[in-house]
Each structure stands twice: as structure tokens, then as C-alpha cells.
Design an enzyme around this catalytic site. Sequence first.
Site, PDB file in Angstrom:
ATOM      1  CE1 TYR A 175      -4.650  -0.869  -5.084  1.00 38.15           C
ATOM      2  CE2 TYR A 175      -4.935  -3.235  -4.823  1.00 38.15           C
ATOM      3  CZ  TYR A 175      -4.853  -1.969  -4.281  1.00 38.15           C
ATOM      4  OH  TYR A 175      -4.953  -1.800  -2.923  1.00 38.15           O
TER       5      TYR A 175
ATOM      6  CB  VAL B  76      -0.282  -5.588   4.288  1.00 40.44           C
ATOM      7  CG1 VAL B  76      -1.491  -4.826   4.784  1.00 40.44           C
ATOM      8  CG2 VAL B  76      -0.366  -5.873   2.796  1.00 40.44           C
TER       9      VAL B  76
ATOM     10  CE  LYS C 196      -3.772   0.759  -1.051  1.00 47.59           C
ATOM     11  NZ  LYS C 196      -4.549   0.437   0.163  1.00 47.59           N
TER      12      LYS C 196
ATOM     13  CE1 TYR D 242      -3.499   0.272   4.533  1.00 44.68           C
ATOM     14  CE2 TYR D 242      -2.325  -0.846   6.298  1.00 44.68           C
ATOM     15  CZ  TYR D 242      -2.500  -0.572   4.954  1.00 44.68           C
ATOM     16  OH  TYR D 242      -1.666  -1.159   4.042  1.00 44.68           O
TER      17      TYR D 242
ATOM     18  CB  SER E 151      -0.955   0.017   1.202  1.00 47.55           C
ATOM     19  OG  SER E 151      -2.054  -0.833   0.978  1.00 47.55           O
TER      20      SER E 151
END
Length: 317
Positions: free
Chosen positions: A195, A269, A73, A251, A70
Site C-alpha cells: 500500500y 494528499v 487507489k 474524501y 490516494s
Amino acid sequence: MLPAHLAPTLSAALDQIHTEAQALFGQGHVADYIPALARVPPRQFGMAVALTDGSTFAVGDAQTPFSIQSISKLFTFVLALKTQGDALWSRVGREPSGAAFNSMVQLETEHGIPRNPFINAGALVITDILTTGYAHLDYALLGAMRRLTDDPALSWNVAVARSERETGHRNMALAYFMKSYGNFVNPPELVLDNYCRQCAIEMSCAQLAQATMFLANGGRDLGRDGSPDEHMLSPADTRRVNALLLTCGAYDAAGDFAYRIGLPVKTGVGGGIVAIAPGMGTVAVWSPELDAKGNSVLGAFALERLVQLTGWHYASA
């Protein structure tokens, strides 16, 4: 900026953190819902600090590549912000979610508009936007990250990407759910391919600290000699990105991270965390064992200890 005469103090702080962190091994678990990540040896720890004067400090497994997951992102969001500007905000919000990173609950009550670009739904929308703009998004993103790291060999792990794609049923559900609300343009299968490849990009702590330097340096990357190089973002957009990282980057533990660490962060993660100290430098830490929120146990500890030992915090920048 850290004065040159304090460099030995920073080195000593990293050594101390490395020693203290060993006691936390075994308190978390690797991301076993992704089969390829379940096989990563858990007892690893690396940390790198890059300063705006071009100097770097590292300890432990700071040169070991890991799946950034992540954290990718952040880079896709920056790319979309550069190309879309404020039009981006018609499709994704800027608020903390307070829910798990892969939650579907808010999408129904908020008509298919994800809360922010860093939860899975928001990141999928960002990837959808970029998939429209780039014929080969995976290589466009790699090109940008290779420039930021000065590493032309930087790539994604094919096995990890395949593993995520084969088990990414919830992400596919998120994409189709948003498509039902008209907030998804491209075929979800194509977007999921892009992705999963972006999440499977592998970097070391040293590379990650270097790649995010523009966020500590008013939007400008640093070249090999430590001088400003590529202009990634305007100072205003850099400030906005850092603000979103502070409020949404960890998160549903973002508030806890802001309270304990007080720096903009993005977690993944794969066990990585990158933190930004605007005007001073960047910090990247990696250890694969995760807590219940999906954040690195040793990584969160290491960042908290670093700000305790150095006095770095967002308000001081």
C-alpha cells in the site's frame, strides 16, 4: 470532444487559471503528517488536459513528478474490478462515507466492511485482495501504469514509501481491525508494504491525465498516435468507476466537489487531483497545499474554473 478550432480557447483558459491560482498560495498546508511530504516546496502548480482526440494542453509545473498518494487507489480499484468482478462488493461498499479518509468509526458499526474503495480502509481491502492475486503486486501495478503512461521508467519514491510505512500506525490499526472481522486475508504488514509503495508512485500532471484517459474513452486507453490501444475496462464498468469517483473520490468533500465541479474526480494528499470528462478528456492538476479535508486548495479552484470556462460537466458527456 473539443472541436479543433476551440483549442486556442482551452490554452487561453489554462493560462488564465494559472494566473488566477497564484493568489491562493498560502491558504493551505502540505501533508506534514507524512514527513517526506512535509518537505515538498508548497508554492507549485501544474495542470494538464488530455483530450480523446490525442491532443494535450499543459501549464505551469505540469511536467513535475509528485507523489500521487490516494490517486493510486483508483488504479488498484480498476485492477481489482478487472480481476474480481462483482465478487469485489462482498468486501467493500459503494457508498460515500461522509467521514474523514482515515476514519475508523464506521468500521465498527458496519462490521469491518469499508464504505467504498477510496477511503483508506477500503483501499487497504483492495490492496489485500490484489496481494492475494499477485506475488509481486508492486511491480504488477507499476507495469500497468507504465503501459498507461508509455513511460517504462515510472516508479515509486523509496523515501516517501518508507516515510509512510514508518508513520502509518492508523492504517495498520485499520487493517488489524478489519482482520478481526474476517475481512482481511494477508498479514497486515505485507499489505501495508504494498500500500505504501503504491501511494508513493510519482507521476506528473501530463502523465496522470494520459494514464486515466481510458475512463474518458469508454474503457480504452489511447496509444501514442491517439488511436485506441489497451482495453482496460468494459464501457459498463467504466461508467460504474466514474460514478464512484463522482460520489466518493474526494474524501468527505465529495458532495462539495460534485456540486462545484460536477466531474468524477480522485484526489490525493500529495496535492494531485485527476478529473474525468467522459467522451471529452481528462484533467490533472497538482499543487501541494491542502485544505482541511486533505484536498489541494489550488487544484480544486483550478477544476472549478475550468468547468466554468469550458462548460464541461458530467451530465453533458
